[in-house]
Design a protein around this motif. Structure first.
Motif, PDB file in Angstrom:
ATOM      1  N   UNK A 160      37.579  -3.482  -2.740  1.00 39.71           N
ATOM      2  CA  UNK A 160      38.329  -2.749  -1.531  1.00 39.71           C
ATOM      3  C   UNK A 160      38.816  -3.431  -0.364  1.00 39.71           C
ATOM      4  N   UNK A 161      38.051  -4.545   0.054  1.00 41.05           N
ATOM      5  CA  UNK A 161      38.434  -5.537   1.126  1.00 41.05           C
ATOM      6  C   UNK A 161      37.807  -6.900   0.904  1.00 41.05           C
ATOM      7  N   UNK A 162      38.467  -7.700   0.253  1.00 45.61           N
ATOM      8  CA  UNK A 162      37.923  -8.924  -0.369  1.00 45.61           C
ATOM      9  C   UNK A 162      37.430  -9.743   0.980  1.00 45.61           C
ATOM     10  N   UNK A 163      37.901  -9.440   2.362  1.00 43.41           N
ATOM     11  CA  UNK A 163      37.655 -10.411   3.305  1.00 43.41           C
ATOM     12  C   UNK A 163      36.263 -10.001   4.058  1.00 43.41           C
ATOM     13  N   UNK A 164      35.659  -8.883   3.454  1.00 45.91           N
ATOM     14  CA  UNK A 164      34.522  -8.443   4.043  1.00 45.91           C
ATOM     15  C   UNK A 164      33.368  -9.439   3.662  1.00 45.91           C
ATOM     16  N   UNK A 165      32.686  -9.906   4.629  1.00 47.98           N
ATOM     17  CA  UNK A 165      31.415 -10.860   4.321  1.00 47.98           C
ATOM     18  C   UNK A 165      30.154 -10.089   4.001  1.00 47.98           C
ATOM     19  N   UNK A 166      29.846 -10.128   2.770  1.00 50.73           N
ATOM     20  CA  UNK A 166      28.589  -9.141   2.324  1.00 50.73           C
ATOM     21  C   UNK A 166      27.584 -10.211   1.655  1.00 50.73           C
ATOM     22  N   UNK A 167      26.360 -10.004   2.428  1.00 55.69           N
ATOM     23  CA  UNK A 167      25.165 -10.303   2.093  1.00 55.69           C
ATOM     24  C   UNK A 167      23.989  -9.859   1.622  1.00 55.69           C
ATOM     25  N   UNK A 185      14.765 -26.189  12.403  1.00 56.51           N
ATOM     26  CA  UNK A 185      15.522 -26.167  13.345  1.00 56.51           C
ATOM     27  C   UNK A 185      16.679 -25.527  13.220  1.00 56.51           C
ATOM     28  N   UNK A 186      16.774 -24.648  12.057  1.00 54.96           N
ATOM     29  CA  UNK A 186      18.119 -24.208  11.720  1.00 54.96           C
ATOM     30  C   UNK A 186      18.090 -22.668  12.214  1.00 54.96           C
ATOM     31  N   UNK A 187      17.361 -21.801  13.216  1.00 49.68           N
ATOM     32  CA  UNK A 187      17.452 -20.673  13.590  1.00 49.68           C
ATOM     33  C   UNK A 187      18.834 -20.229  13.866  1.00 49.68           C
ATOM     34  N   UNK A 188      19.582 -21.067  14.411  1.00 44.46           N
ATOM     35  CA  UNK A 188      21.029 -20.519  14.713  1.00 44.46           C
ATOM     36  C   UNK A 188      21.820 -20.165  13.555  1.00 44.46           C
ATOM     37  N   UNK A 189      21.924 -21.297  12.550  1.00 43.67           N
ATOM     38  CA  UNK A 189      22.562 -20.921  11.260  1.00 43.67           C
ATOM     39  C   UNK A 189      22.074 -19.814  10.416  1.00 43.67           C
ATOM     40  N   UNK A 190      20.546 -19.584  10.499  1.00 48.59           N
ATOM     41  CA  UNK A 190      20.009 -18.471   9.693  1.00 48.59           C
ATOM     42  C   UNK A 190      20.472 -17.277  10.445  1.00 48.59           C
ATOM     43  N   UNK A 191      20.522 -16.991  11.647  1.00 43.35           N
ATOM     44  CA  UNK A 191      21.007 -15.872  12.269  1.00 43.35           C
ATOM     45  C   UNK A 191      22.251 -15.538  12.043  1.00 43.35           C
ATOM     46  N   UNK A 192      23.352 -16.569  12.153  1.00 40.99           N
ATOM     47  CA  UNK A 192      24.671 -16.436  12.075  1.00 40.99           C
ATOM     48  C   UNK A 192      24.756 -15.882  10.620  1.00 40.99           C
ATOM     49  N   UNK A 193      24.006 -16.280   9.477  1.00 41.69           N
ATOM     50  CA  UNK A 193      24.334 -15.912   8.164  1.00 41.69           C
ATOM     51  C   UNK A 193      24.224 -14.293   7.966  1.00 41.69           C
ATOM     52  N   UNK A 194      23.217 -13.908   8.845  1.00 35.79           N
ATOM     53  CA  UNK A 194      22.816 -12.498   8.628  1.00 35.79           C
ATOM     54  C   UNK A 194      23.611 -11.624   9.653  1.00 35.79           C
ATOM     55  N   UNK A 195      23.518 -12.132  10.857  1.00 32.12           N
ATOM     56  CA  UNK A 195      24.285 -11.172  11.818  1.00 32.12           C
ATOM     57  C   UNK A 195      25.557 -11.341  12.084  1.00 32.12           C
ATOM     58  N   UNK A 196      26.273 -12.163  11.111  1.00 29.17           N
ATOM     59  CA  UNK A 196      27.774 -12.159  11.090  1.00 29.17           C
ATOM     60  C   UNK A 196      28.374 -11.413   9.994  1.00 29.17           C
ATOM     61  N   UNK A 224      21.623  -5.619  15.683  1.00 24.54           N
ATOM     62  CA  UNK A 224      22.990  -6.496  15.989  1.00 24.54           C
ATOM     63  C   UNK A 224      24.054  -5.729  15.026  1.00 24.54           C
ATOM     64  N   UNK A 225      23.680  -5.629  13.721  1.00 26.44           N
ATOM     65  CA  UNK A 225      24.555  -5.390  12.874  1.00 26.44           C
ATOM     66  C   UNK A 225      24.989  -3.572  13.054  1.00 26.44           C
ATOM     67  N   UNK A 226      23.824  -3.142  13.444  1.00 28.40           N
ATOM     68  CA  UNK A 226      24.194  -1.430  13.519  1.00 28.40           C
ATOM     69  C   UNK A 226      24.939  -1.133  14.760  1.00 28.40           C
ATOM     70  N   UNK A 227      24.530  -1.973  15.833  1.00 30.19           N
ATOM     71  CA  UNK A 227      25.646  -1.807  16.909  1.00 30.19           C
ATOM     72  C   UNK A 227      27.070  -2.029  16.886  1.00 30.19           C
ATOM     73  N   UNK A 228      27.051  -2.966  15.771  1.00 28.70           N
ATOM     74  CA  UNK A 228      28.496  -3.382  15.500  1.00 28.70           C
ATOM     75  C   UNK A 228      29.123  -2.786  14.368  1.00 28.70           C
ATOM     76  N   UNK A 229      28.459  -1.579  14.098  1.00 27.11           N
ATOM     77  CA  UNK A 229      28.907  -0.697  13.178  1.00 27.11           C
ATOM     78  C   UNK A 229      28.857  -1.442  11.773  1.00 27.11           C
TER      79      UNK A 229
END
Length: 437
Positions: A160-167, A185-196, A224-229
């Motif tokens: 329905x929406x190919x632009x959606x980022x699904x993990x 020391x890759x915590x930032x990348x880890x969080x970006x992967x899931x929280x974005x 983070x995800x819930x608040x961003x709906x």
């Protein structure tokens, strides 16, 4: 042998003979065959996550290359991919989605009284991610279709929406990736992967229970995800209230959405599943064979599908006519293959080590720091509780410890469990996870 799945079964059997059962179950058995291009000599395999992929690359590629060489008589290029890569807008990734998940759609999910509520909830989430039911928590025993619904939701949203980022991630792999990120020391990348992500699908969430750092990270990821709906879908082998070592703040969030269970399929649903699988595999099954399979296999959809696949293979490879006698033998083979692996002290120690974030070698060593000592005592208690072997035999498994040390460790755990309900819940969860693997 025209099916890559059939070839992969042979490759897996080869690997299983070369390494320990624990190593096979942990790393090789979780690989999914995706696509085999005989012209280019390339095999595409899917693994649960990047941590799993990196481990295979570091330690198991020679074995996989050897297995393919043994089966095909020539080497192939092995390409390892992970689920969230299949949603990237690249041609190769799109092809992988089609080839690997063609079965996992709502159209191929057989709906019956045992799963219609979970199916309806999944449809609603797929149609309106982040708006219908958030989070959606689906639970039930292994082999009943939880992962099928996860993939169906993913595929529908992506369509329905190919632009959606699904993990997509398994609970245990979320922990492994977090540990790897902390070490590198890759915590930032880890969080970006899931929280974005726009949609997060977590399979077998029960395996984060008792892991404080993992639960802390997942709590903030969830918020983070819930608040961003953004949509969150979770599966487990039990409802949130029965994951004893799940923190209350996470349990309350899981229970704030919709909880749907999946039960074993009834007779009519089992027959429909067999007919649909036979249709997908382009094989004709006599009615009496379908009825016979339906009456023999009652609690696991994977077993039903496995029998149909094996009947087709026997028909194609050996020309076996599909009769009740052939079905009876095939069911026997499936049931024998699907019997739970006999647990060993090594496997129990390995699982306890994973839970406490130490190594099996640490547990069996003479190290005495508190975290290792605690893990060692829990492992000793778990081995005794699950296997009921003698104290002297347990001592041999733990680096040659004497009888009195083993008795003391077990009594220590029993006393702590009586005094501390949280500690008891942790030990019970560890033992349940070991038994349910």
């Amino acid at each position: 042998m025209d099916s890559f799945n059939e070839v992969w079964d042979i490759i897996c059997r080869y690997c299983q003979q070369q390494i320990t059962e624990v190593a096979y179950k942990t790393w090789i058995s979780k690989i999914t065959p995706v696509k085999m291009d005989f012209n280019e000599g390339k095999a595409i395999l899917m693994v649960p996550g990047d941590f799993h992929r990196q481990t295979l690359i570091r330690g198991y590629m020679p074995l996989l290359n050897e297995a393919f060489l043994n089966v095909f008589g020539q080497g192939v290029e092995i390409v390892l991919t992970i689920p969230d890569e299949t949603i990237q807008p690249k041609k190769e990734a799109e092809e992988i989605v089609v080839d690997s998940d063609y079965e996992f759609t709502f159209e191929t999910f057989i709906v019956g009284s045992s799963n219609k509520f979970a199916h309806a909830a999944s449809l609603a989430v797929a149609a309106n991610p982040g708006r219908a039911y958030n989070p959606l928590f689906i639970y039930g025993n292994s082999g009943l279709g939880k992962t099928h619904l996860l993939y169906a939701i993913r595929n529908e949203i992506q369509h329905n929406d190919p632009k959606k980022k699904i993990v997509y991630v398994k609970g245990e792999d979320f922990t492994n990736e977090l540990v790897s990120a902390m070490m590198n020391n890759a915590n930032i990348q880890f969080r970006q992967k899931y929280r974005q992500s726009d949609v997060l699908l977590v399979d077998d969430i029960q395996f984060i229970g008792g892991k404080e750092s993992t639960q802390e990270e997942f709590f903030h990821t969830f918020n983070s995800l819930y608040e961003a709906k953004c949509q969150i879908i979770i599966t487990s082998d039990r409802p949130p209230k029965e994951i004893k070592t799940l923190e209350d703040r996470l349990r309350s969030r899981f229970e704030s959405g919709l909880i749907a269970d999946i039960q074993p399929p009834d007779y009519e649903t089992r027959m429909a599943i067999i007919r649909r699988k036979a249709e997908m595999l382009d094989i004709e099954l006599p009615d009496d064979v379908i009825e016979y399979i339906s009456t023999r296999l009652k609690s696991n959809i994977r077993q039903l599908e496995g029998v149909v696949k094996k009947l087709k293979a026997k028909n194609q490879l050996y020309g076996d006519k599909i009769t009740i006698n052939v079905a009876q033998k095939t069911i026997s083979e499936i049931l024998n293959n699907d019997q739970p692996t006999m647990l060993t002290p090594e496997m129990i120690i390995d699982e306890v080590a994973r839970h406490f974030g130490v190594t099996s070698e640490d547990i069996c060593s003479s190290k005495r720091n508190s975290s290792i000592s605690n893990a060692r005592q829990v492992a000793i208690y778990a081995v005794r509780s699950i296997l009921q072997i003698s104290m002297s035999d347990i001592g041999k498994e733990f680096g040659g410890r004497d009888h009195s040390t083993i008795v003391y460790s077990i009594k220590q755990i029993e006393e702590n469990m009586k005094k501390d309900p949280k500690f008891k819940n942790m030990v019970d969860d560890v033992i349940n996870n070991i038994k349910n693997r």
